[in-house]
Design an enzyme around this catalytic site. Structure first.
Site, PDB file in Angstrom:
ATOM      1  N   ASP A  64      -2.420  -6.962  15.251  1.00  0.00           N
ATOM      2  CA  ASP A  64      -1.703  -6.247  15.246  1.00  0.00           C
ATOM      3  C   ASP A  64      -1.640  -4.534  16.389  1.00  0.00           C
ATOM      4  O   ASP A  64      -1.237  -3.760  16.726  1.00  0.00           O
ATOM      5  CB  ASP A  64      -1.780  -4.981  14.272  1.00  0.00           C
ATOM      6  CG  ASP A  64      -2.976  -4.456  13.791  1.00  0.00           C
ATOM      7  OD1 ASP A  64      -3.889  -5.279  14.573  1.00  0.00           O
ATOM      8  OD2 ASP A  64      -3.843  -3.623  12.543  1.00  0.00           O
ATOM      9  N   ARG A  71       0.977 -14.418  17.246  1.00  0.00           N
ATOM     10  CA  ARG A  71       2.375 -14.594  16.684  1.00  0.00           C
ATOM     11  C   ARG A  71       2.096 -14.328  15.399  1.00  0.00           C
ATOM     12  O   ARG A  71       1.143 -14.820  14.038  1.00  0.00           O
ATOM     13  CB  ARG A  71       3.571 -14.949  17.150  1.00  0.00           C
ATOM     14  CG  ARG A  71       3.980 -16.420  16.161  1.00  0.00           C
ATOM     15  CD  ARG A  71       4.765 -16.949  16.930  1.00  0.00           C
ATOM     16  NE  ARG A  71       5.004 -18.384  15.767  1.00  0.00           N
ATOM     17  CZ  ARG A  71       5.581 -18.937  14.966  1.00  0.00           C
ATOM     18  NH1 ARG A  71       5.347 -17.796  14.201  1.00  0.00           N
ATOM     19  NH2 ARG A  71       5.455 -20.193  14.603  1.00  0.00           N
ATOM     20  N   ALA A  89      -7.216  -9.330  14.953  1.00  0.00           N
ATOM     21  CA  ALA A  89      -6.378  -8.116  16.059  1.00  0.00           C
ATOM     22  C   ALA A  89      -5.015  -8.743  16.107  1.00  0.00           C
ATOM     23  O   ALA A  89      -4.364  -8.097  17.143  1.00  0.00           O
ATOM     24  CB  ALA A  89      -7.034  -8.710  17.474  1.00  0.00           C
ATOM     25  N   VAL A  95     -15.242  -5.630  11.520  1.00  0.00           N
ATOM     26  CA  VAL A  95     -14.255  -6.472  10.708  1.00  0.00           C
ATOM     27  C   VAL A  95     -15.076  -7.695  11.141  1.00  0.00           C
ATOM     28  O   VAL A  95     -15.417  -8.354  10.019  1.00  0.00           O
ATOM     29  CB  VAL A  95     -12.954  -6.937  11.984  1.00  0.00           C
ATOM     30  CG1 VAL A  95     -12.431  -8.390  11.811  1.00  0.00           C
ATOM     31  CG2 VAL A  95     -12.095  -5.690  11.488  1.00  0.00           C
ATOM     32  N   ASP A 127     -20.737 -11.602  20.268  1.00  0.00           N
ATOM     33  CA  ASP A 127     -19.930  -9.920  21.196  1.00  0.00           C
ATOM     34  C   ASP A 127     -20.291  -9.863  22.292  1.00  0.00           C
ATOM     35  O   ASP A 127     -20.995 -10.270  23.166  1.00  0.00           O
ATOM     36  CB  ASP A 127     -20.936  -9.262  20.093  1.00  0.00           C
ATOM     37  CG  ASP A 127     -20.190  -8.031  20.165  1.00  0.00           C
ATOM     38  OD1 ASP A 127     -19.375  -7.146  19.209  1.00  0.00           O
ATOM     39  OD2 ASP A 127     -20.848  -6.301  21.219  1.00  0.00           O
ATOM     40  N   ARG A 167       0.684  -0.842  -0.283  1.00  0.00           N
ATOM     41  CA  ARG A 167       0.068   0.359  -0.126  1.00  0.00           C
ATOM     42  C   ARG A 167       0.893   1.309   0.201  1.00  0.00           C
ATOM     43  O   ARG A 167       2.473   0.897   0.021  1.00  0.00           O
ATOM     44  CB  ARG A 167      -1.432   0.076   1.518  1.00  0.00           C
ATOM     45  CG  ARG A 167      -2.165  -1.584   1.482  1.00  0.00           C
ATOM     46  CD  ARG A 167      -2.496  -0.816   2.867  1.00  0.00           C
ATOM     47  NE  ARG A 167      -2.097  -1.445   3.529  1.00  0.00           N
ATOM     48  CZ  ARG A 167      -2.106  -1.798   4.582  1.00  0.00           C
ATOM     49  NH1 ARG A 167      -4.018  -1.179   5.302  1.00  0.00           N
ATOM     50  NH2 ARG A 167      -1.867  -2.059   5.839  1.00  0.00           N
ATOM     51  N   TYR A 206      -0.730   4.349  10.471  1.00  0.00           N
ATOM     52  CA  TYR A 206      -1.222   3.497  11.422  1.00  0.00           C
ATOM     53  C   TYR A 206      -0.066   2.923  12.632  1.00  0.00           C
ATOM     54  O   TYR A 206       1.064   2.607  12.118  1.00  0.00           O
ATOM     55  CB  TYR A 206      -1.620   2.126  11.061  1.00  0.00           C
ATOM     56  CG  TYR A 206      -3.381   2.052  10.091  1.00  0.00           C
ATOM     57  CD1 TYR A 206      -3.636   2.429  11.485  1.00  0.00           C
ATOM     58  CD2 TYR A 206      -2.676   1.921   8.861  1.00  0.00           C
ATOM     59  CE1 TYR A 206      -4.931   2.418   9.942  1.00  0.00           C
ATOM     60  CE2 TYR A 206      -4.403   1.519   8.607  1.00  0.00           C
ATOM     61  CZ  TYR A 206      -5.344   2.427   8.606  1.00  0.00           C
ATOM     62  OH  TYR A 206      -6.779   2.793   8.424  1.00  0.00           O
ATOM     63  N   VAL A 209     -11.680  -8.807  17.413  1.00  0.00           N
ATOM     64  CA  VAL A 209     -11.605  -8.603  18.449  1.00  0.00           C
ATOM     65  C   VAL A 209     -10.887  -6.342  18.849  1.00  0.00           C
ATOM     66  O   VAL A 209      -9.951  -7.115  18.406  1.00  0.00           O
ATOM     67  CB  VAL A 209     -11.888  -9.014  20.314  1.00  0.00           C
ATOM     68  CG1 VAL A 209     -11.423  -7.987  21.126  1.00  0.00           C
ATOM     69  CG2 VAL A 209     -12.073  -9.703  20.354  1.00  0.00           C
ATOM     70  N   LEU A 210     -11.761  -5.910  19.425  1.00  0.00           N
ATOM     71  CA  LEU A 210     -10.662  -4.722  19.594  1.00  0.00           C
ATOM     72  C   LEU A 210     -10.829  -3.609  20.329  1.00  0.00           C
ATOM     73  O   LEU A 210     -12.395  -2.947  20.534  1.00  0.00           O
ATOM     74  CB  LEU A 210     -11.150  -3.604  17.842  1.00  0.00           C
ATOM     75  CG  LEU A 210     -10.443  -2.281  17.985  1.00  0.00           C
ATOM     76  CD1 LEU A 210      -8.544  -2.072  18.200  1.00  0.00           C
ATOM     77  CD2 LEU A 210     -11.349  -0.917  17.037  1.00  0.00           C
ATOM     78  N   GLU A 240      -5.400   5.139  13.709  1.00  0.00           N
ATOM     79  CA  GLU A 240      -6.453   3.752  14.412  1.00  0.00           C
ATOM     80  C   GLU A 240      -6.512   4.068  15.722  1.00  0.00           C
ATOM     81  O   GLU A 240      -7.849   3.855  16.312  1.00  0.00           O
ATOM     82  CB  GLU A 240      -5.219   2.708  15.253  1.00  0.00           C
ATOM     83  CG  GLU A 240      -4.507   2.562  15.764  1.00  0.00           C
ATOM     84  CD  GLU A 240      -3.003   2.944  15.652  1.00  0.00           C
ATOM     85  OE1 GLU A 240      -2.114   2.692  16.545  1.00  0.00           O
ATOM     86  OE2 GLU A 240      -2.897   3.609  14.695  1.00  0.00           O
ATOM     87  N   LYS A 296       1.621   1.878   7.537  1.00  0.00           N
ATOM     88  CA  LYS A 296       2.570   1.356   8.666  1.00  0.00           C
ATOM     89  C   LYS A 296       3.307   2.330   9.854  1.00  0.00           C
ATOM     90  O   LYS A 296       4.096   2.899   9.239  1.00  0.00           O
ATOM     91  CB  LYS A 296       2.808  -0.199   8.047  1.00  0.00           C
ATOM     92  CG  LYS A 296       1.712  -1.355   7.621  1.00  0.00           C
ATOM     93  CD  LYS A 296       1.075  -1.476   8.454  1.00  0.00           C
ATOM     94  CE  LYS A 296       0.994  -2.444   9.874  1.00  0.00           C
ATOM     95  NZ  LYS A 296      -0.312  -2.889  10.168  1.00  0.00           N
ATOM     96  N   VAL A 306      -1.450 -13.148   9.687  1.00  0.00           N
ATOM     97  CA  VAL A 306      -0.768 -11.581   8.829  1.00  0.00           C
ATOM     98  C   VAL A 306      -1.321 -10.650   9.885  1.00  0.00           C
ATOM     99  O   VAL A 306      -2.462  -9.756   9.946  1.00  0.00           O
ATOM    100  CB  VAL A 306      -0.940 -12.231   7.658  1.00  0.00           C
ATOM    101  CG1 VAL A 306      -0.209 -10.639   6.693  1.00  0.00           C
ATOM    102  CG2 VAL A 306      -0.464 -12.932   6.966  1.00  0.00           C
ATOM    103  N   HIS A 314       0.066   1.478  16.420  1.00  0.00           N
ATOM    104  CA  HIS A 314      -1.266  -0.130  17.102  1.00  0.00           C
ATOM    105  C   HIS A 314       0.730  -0.097  18.388  1.00  0.00           C
ATOM    106  O   HIS A 314       1.305  -0.966  18.764  1.00  0.00           O
ATOM    107  CB  HIS A 314      -0.550  -1.012  15.895  1.00  0.00           C
ATOM    108  CG  HIS A 314      -1.744  -1.140  15.820  1.00  0.00           C
ATOM    109  ND1 HIS A 314      -3.066  -1.183  15.171  1.00  0.00           N
ATOM    110  CD2 HIS A 314      -2.213  -1.028  14.074  1.00  0.00           C
ATOM    111  CE1 HIS A 314      -4.371  -0.561  14.398  1.00  0.00           C
ATOM    112  NE2 HIS A 314      -3.342  -1.062  13.047  1.00  0.00           N
TER     113      HIS A 314
END
Length: 371
Positions: A270, A279, A268, A179, A198, A15, A94, A239-240, A118, A75, A298, A96
């Site tokens: 990242d 991982r 999730a 998501v 949820d 990107r 971003y 989940v965020l 984010e 990123k 990923v 994180h």
């Protein structure tokens, strides 16, 4: 303002932070845009298109960081970029932070202004700069999960939608946000048997109203998670907790209860991942297996579809980038409350509480800088 767009150098990140059309809009406002040579190639935007838009091309990443007052990226900076960042420079990307302490410490040391896509947040608690990539990642989670369910890729050998006379795969989605919703739509469209979990009853009522009949909802708690994972073929972690590390909803011991060849896709990752055995992996080596369970983790899933992702991201970030360029970060944040929670690190101080808590660092209220 002088804006720099470096080429992304994270593994298989194709990107770019700004399209030629976005560059043109900034230039029309009187700003100068420098783009590193070939930065847009991976997304289908060659240097020539940026030149036509009025941007200037620089040969190296070093030159791009050196000249820019604001760096626009996709990123987070990686280790080789840390030394290029200058005190007082605005980084809009971003980050994180809560998932990676070395990055946090490097940005504190740099004394740069770190404004994280984010955690930019509207009054209704929505996250406008996370939404487009969450939409992409949610849809991709099913696309990738369906692929890795195939036997040659160590999955269960099950077709997501089944066929007449054969039941479809069971898809379990942890989290009913952007998501999770997008993942559910995709899985349902392919004919899977889908369950979304949820903790919000209002959210589940909404999902129950809008989703097709093959999507069910269930309250998320440990008992229910342990029950459903036994029959699930594909599990999507969606989940965020904005700016904070994701909680582990699936723990190491739960893997033994899953069927061999079950596929886990942790979107999730990242933010630390909501699956304990998660991982970060790359598009080059996307999966690994623990207890016969396939893990796809990923950390930059939308990077695999860079044309779509770059356009979607620029659509969301450009209005904010124009405000930052026109007014500077401080006045822009004073005038637009959306940007205030986006500020994570300023002049060596952590101003986003969840990041400070993640690493037990001193916390400075952002109001110190906006008064």
């Amino acid at each position: 303002m002088i804006i720099g767009v470096p080429k992304e150098i994270k593994n298989n990140e194709n990107r770019v932070a700004l399209t030629p059309a976005g560059a043109k809009e900034l230039i029309k406002k009187g700003h100068t845009v420098y783009v590193q040579h070939t930065a847009g190639d991976g997304s289908g935007f060659p240097d020539a298109e940026y030149v036509i838009a009025g941007a200037k091309i620089l040969p190296t990443i070093e030159a791009t960081y050196e000249i820019a007052e604001m760096i626009m990226k996709v990123k987070e900076p990686i280790e080789s970029e840390y030394k290029l960042i200058k005190a007082g420079q605005l980084l809009f990307t971003y980050f994180h932070f809560a998932s990676y302490e070395p990055l946090t410490m490097a940005m504190i040391e740099s004394k740069a202004i770190c404004l994280a896509y984010e955690t930019v947040e509207k009054k209704d608690r929505s996250l406008p700069l996370l939404v487009p990539m969450s939409e992409v990642a949610g849809r991709m989670a099913i696309q990738k999960g369906a692929n890795y369910l195939e036997k040659p890729l160590k999955g269960r050998g099950i077709l997501l939608g089944g066929v007449p006379g054969v039941l479809p795969a069971k898809v379990l989605i942890l989290g009913g946000g952007i998501v999770g919703t997008q993942a559910a739509w995709m899985a349902a469209g392919l004919g899977a048997d889908v369950t979304i979990m949820d903790v919000s009853l209002p959210r589940m009522r909404y999902l129950a109203d809008v989703m097709p009949a093959n999507v069910k909802t269930m309250m998320s708690n440990e008992y229910n998670v342990r029950t459903l994972i036994k029959d699930a073929d594909l599990i999507v972690g969606a989940v965020l907790i904005p700016g904070a590390k994701a909680p582990h909803l699936i723990t190491r011991d739960m893997l033994k209860d899953m069927k061999p060849g079950t596929v886990l896709v942790d979107v999730a990752v990242d933010q630390g991942g909501c699956i304990e055995t998660c991982r970060p992996t790359t598009h080059e080596n996307p999966t690994y297996i623990i207890d016969d369970v396939v893990h796809y983790c990923v950390a930059n899933m939308p990077g695999a579809v860079p044309y779509t992702s770059t356009l979607a991201l620029t659509n969301a970030t450009l209005p904010y980038a124009i405000q930052l360029a026109d007014k500077g970060w401080k006045k822009a944040a004073q005038d637009n409350a959306d940007l205030v929670p986006g500020l994570n690190v300023i002049n060596g101080e952590v101003v986003y509480e969840a990041v400070a808590q993640a690493f037990n660092l001193p916390f400075t209220p952002v109001e110190k800088y906006l008064a």
